[in-house]
Design an enzyme around this catalytic site. Sequence first.
Site, PDB file in Angstrom:
ATOM      1  N   CYS A 171      54.703  64.059  63.505  1.00  8.11           N
ATOM      2  CA  CYS A 171      55.206  62.699  63.461  1.00  8.11           C
ATOM      3  C   CYS A 171      54.474  61.866  62.425  1.00  8.11           C
ATOM      4  O   CYS A 171      53.543  62.320  61.771  1.00  8.11           O
ATOM      5  CB  CYS A 171      55.032  62.040  64.839  1.00  8.11           C
ATOM      6  N   ARG A 203      59.405  60.243  64.927  1.00  9.53           N
ATOM      7  CA  ARG A 203      59.252  61.496  65.663  1.00  9.53           C
ATOM      8  C   ARG A 203      59.970  62.678  65.030  1.00  9.53           C
ATOM      9  O   ARG A 203      61.152  62.579  64.666  1.00  9.53           O
ATOM     10  CB  ARG A 203      59.767  61.329  67.103  1.00  9.53           C
ATOM     11  N   LEU A 204      59.232  63.777  64.906  1.00  9.88           N
ATOM     12  CA  LEU A 204      59.807  65.090  64.642  1.00  9.88           C
ATOM     13  C   LEU A 204      59.707  65.847  65.964  1.00  9.88           C
ATOM     14  O   LEU A 204      58.614  66.208  66.401  1.00  9.88           O
ATOM     15  CB  LEU A 204      59.044  65.823  63.538  1.00  9.88           C
ATOM     16  N   SER A 205      60.818  66.061  66.633  1.00 13.51           N
ATOM     17  CA  SER A 205      60.807  66.607  67.996  1.00 13.51           C
ATOM     18  C   SER A 205      60.465  68.097  67.980  1.00 13.51           C
ATOM     19  O   SER A 205      61.151  68.889  67.326  1.00 13.51           O
ATOM     20  CB  SER A 205      62.176  66.396  68.651  1.00 13.51           C
ATOM     21  N   ILE A 212      58.279  69.521  71.117  1.00 15.40           N
ATOM     22  CA  ILE A 212      58.093  69.866  72.531  1.00 15.40           C
ATOM     23  C   ILE A 212      58.702  68.765  73.392  1.00 15.40           C
ATOM     24  O   ILE A 212      58.555  67.578  73.082  1.00 15.40           O
ATOM     25  CB  ILE A 212      56.592  70.045  72.852  1.00 15.40           C
ATOM     26  N   ASN A 216      50.401  61.693  66.476  1.00 22.30           N
ATOM     27  CA  ASN A 216      50.905  62.656  65.507  1.00 22.30           C
ATOM     28  C   ASN A 216      50.153  63.953  65.711  1.00 22.30           C
ATOM     29  O   ASN A 216      48.921  63.983  65.591  1.00 22.30           O
ATOM     30  CB  ASN A 216      50.669  62.129  64.083  1.00 22.30           C
ATOM     31  N   GLU A 271      49.882  68.152  67.657  1.00 19.68           N
ATOM     32  CA  GLU A 271      50.171  69.035  68.786  1.00 19.68           C
ATOM     33  C   GLU A 271      48.862  69.358  69.502  1.00 19.68           C
ATOM     34  O   GLU A 271      47.862  69.698  68.855  1.00 19.68           O
ATOM     35  CB  GLU A 271      50.807  70.352  68.325  1.00 19.68           C
ATOM     36  N   ASP A 313      53.118  66.878  75.440  1.00 24.91           N
ATOM     37  CA  ASP A 313      51.663  66.835  75.299  1.00 24.91           C
ATOM     38  C   ASP A 313      51.171  65.409  75.091  1.00 24.91           C
ATOM     39  O   ASP A 313      50.007  65.109  75.335  1.00 24.91           O
ATOM     40  CB  ASP A 313      51.192  67.745  74.159  1.00 24.91           C
TER      41      ASP A 313
END
Length: 630
Positions: A2, A50-52, A54, A75, A77, A100
Site C-alpha cells: 500500500c 490499498r493493494l489488496s 490478504i 503499508n 505484510e 494482518d
Amino acid sequence: MCGIAGIFYPATPKPVDPARITAMANAQAHRGPDGSGVWTAPGVGLGHRRLSIIDLGGGAQPMASADGALTVTYNGEIYNFQAVRAELEARGARFRTNSDTEVLLHGWAAWGPAMLDRLNGMFAFALHDARTQSLFLARDRLGVKPLHYVLLSDGGLAFASELKGLLAHPLVRRTPDIRAVEDYLAFGYVPDDTCLVAGVQKLAAGHSLLIERGKPVPAPVQWWDIDFSRRATGSVASLSEELTALMRAGVESRMLADVPLGAFLSGGVDSSAVVALMAAASKRAVKTCTIGFEAADHDERGYANQIATLFATDHRERIVAADDFALIDTLVAAFDEPFADASALATYRVCELARETVTVALSGDGADEALAGYRRYRFQAAEEQVRALIPAQYRAAVFGKLGALYPKADWAPRMFRAKTTLLGLADDGATAYARSVGVTTPALRAQLFSDAARRALGGHVAEARYVETMRTAPAREALDRAQYADFKHWLPGDILTKVDRTSMAVSLEAREPLLDYKLIEFAATLPVSMRIRAGEGKWIMKKAMERYLPRDILYRQKMGFVTPISSWFRGPLAGEAAALATSRVLGATGWFDMPTIDRLASDHRAGRAEHGRTLWQLVMLERSMARLFG
C-alpha cells in the site's frame, strides 16, 4: 502492499483538511489501486491507498479499533500475523477481520511499542492513539518499506510512503540539499539518512518515532539492530541444516496471499534457491518469470529455463532490448530522487512482466548482503589480511606511491586493474571499503563541484558515514564490518529502494524471503570461513543448496545486469550528455563546474576516456531535479 500518508500536529490539535490527505495519498495511487480511505480527527489525519493481498473484503484502511481509540494506516505484510493474533486472542482480544492490519491495533493495545519485537514482516505504519494524543511511526528491521516525513511551517508533521506523497502538500518547501547531491554522486543513490529535498527525513530501518502532543518531536529510536559480534558453533552439516530451515521458513511464510503469487527467476543462486523451496511447498506449479537480453554474455535465460524445467514451473520470459533507455523518464517519476543503479531498468521490466499474471512475487534479494556474496567482500577480507601484516605508515608510503603511479585502466582485464587495490591498501580498511562501494571518487566530485558547492558542503564527505558505521559496528572482523555497513546504507538505499519503487510502480508486491530477520541474525553469527571459502562467497548457502540445485547453477560466475550506458553516450544519448554542460537545471544551482561536465562528455564521446557511469548519474540527477524543483 500500500501507500500511506498523513499529518499530525504535535503542539495543538489544528483541524486537518481531508482533501489534503486525499491528495497526498492519491499521489501514490500506483502503490494501492484497489481502494482508498481517509480518516481525520482534531489534529490528525491518516490516508491510505490499498493493494489488496490478504482479507480482500475486510482489510480496508485506515482501520480503527472497536472503541475508536486507535487508528492505523499501514503499508506492508506481517508474515507471522496469525501466530501474533493467536497470542492476542489468548489475552482476550476480539478480532473483526482476518487481516494482518488489525493485529497492529490489538498489539499496540496489549504491548505498546514493544509489539514491534513480535512482528516478522516488512512494514511502515502510522498509528494514532487518541487516549495519549500520540502518533507512532515505525519501519521494519531491514527497511524493505519506505517512510518519509517532514516538519511543516504550520507546526505539523507530514508523512508518506514516497517523497511524491509529501510534495503533494503545499507547505513542503522544494529546496535542494547539496549534501544529498554529494552523497548521490558518491554512491549512485541518495542514502536513507538524507534527502534531495532539504528538510525531508526518512525513518531509518529498524527505527520508530513516538510523537506526543504537547511535547517536542523527539529523535527516532532504534528498536532493532544486527549483531555481528557473536559466533555460532557447530559443524558444516548442522549449520547448513539450520540455514536451510531458516530459508525454508522465510519462503513458506511469504507464500501466504489471497491473490496470485509467483517469483522472479534469474537463474542465479538466490532466485533459484527461492524457487526450489517454493516448489517444495506448493501444491501447484510455481509461476516464474525472467527477462533476457540481446547480448548473449549478459543473457541468463538459459539458466532460468534450466531451473524452470527442473521444478516444473509455469514459466514466462521476455527479451529486453539493449537500448531500453526509453524508460528513463518512467524511472525518474517512480524514484523521485535520482537513482543511478542502471539495473533498475531490468528490475522494472521483470516487475512489469510479473504483474501480468500475479500480484505478489518473491525475489532472491538479500542473500549477497547476509552471506557475503559480493566480490567486494572477498577483496576487503583479503586486503585486511595484508593491512594486518604491514604497519600503517609503511603501507601509506609504499602502496600510496605505487597506486599514484599505476595507470587507471578500466578497459583492461580485471587482473591488470590494480590501481584501486593499491590505493585501498594505503588507506585503513574502513576508508578503503567506503570508496570501493562508491561510483565516483572524491577527487572526481571535487572537479565536478564549483567553489560555491565546496563551501556549501562545509566539509561533508559522503564516504564518512560508511567509515563511521564500520568503526562502531557490533562486529569482530573486517568482513563483519563491511556487511554491517552495507545493511545500514547500501541495502536500504539502493537494493530495497530499487525493488520497492519498480514493483510498486506497476502495483506489484515484492517479497524478500532471504531477508527474514531470523535468517539475517543467524547469518551474522556464522564464522567468516562459512561465508567465504576458497574464493566462494555465500559458501555455506551453496553447500546447503547442493541437494536442491545443480552445481553449474550454484558455482557459475555471477553475471548480473549490465546496461550498455557507455555506448549509449557515444551513440543515441550523446546529445543528452553534451546538453548537460548547458543544463539550466544544473546551472541554476551554482553547484557545478559546467566546463568540467562538458569535458567529460566530449572526452567520453571521442573515446579519450571512460565516463559513461558518471554521465548516467548526471543525466538522472538533472532529470530528477527538473521534476522536483522545476
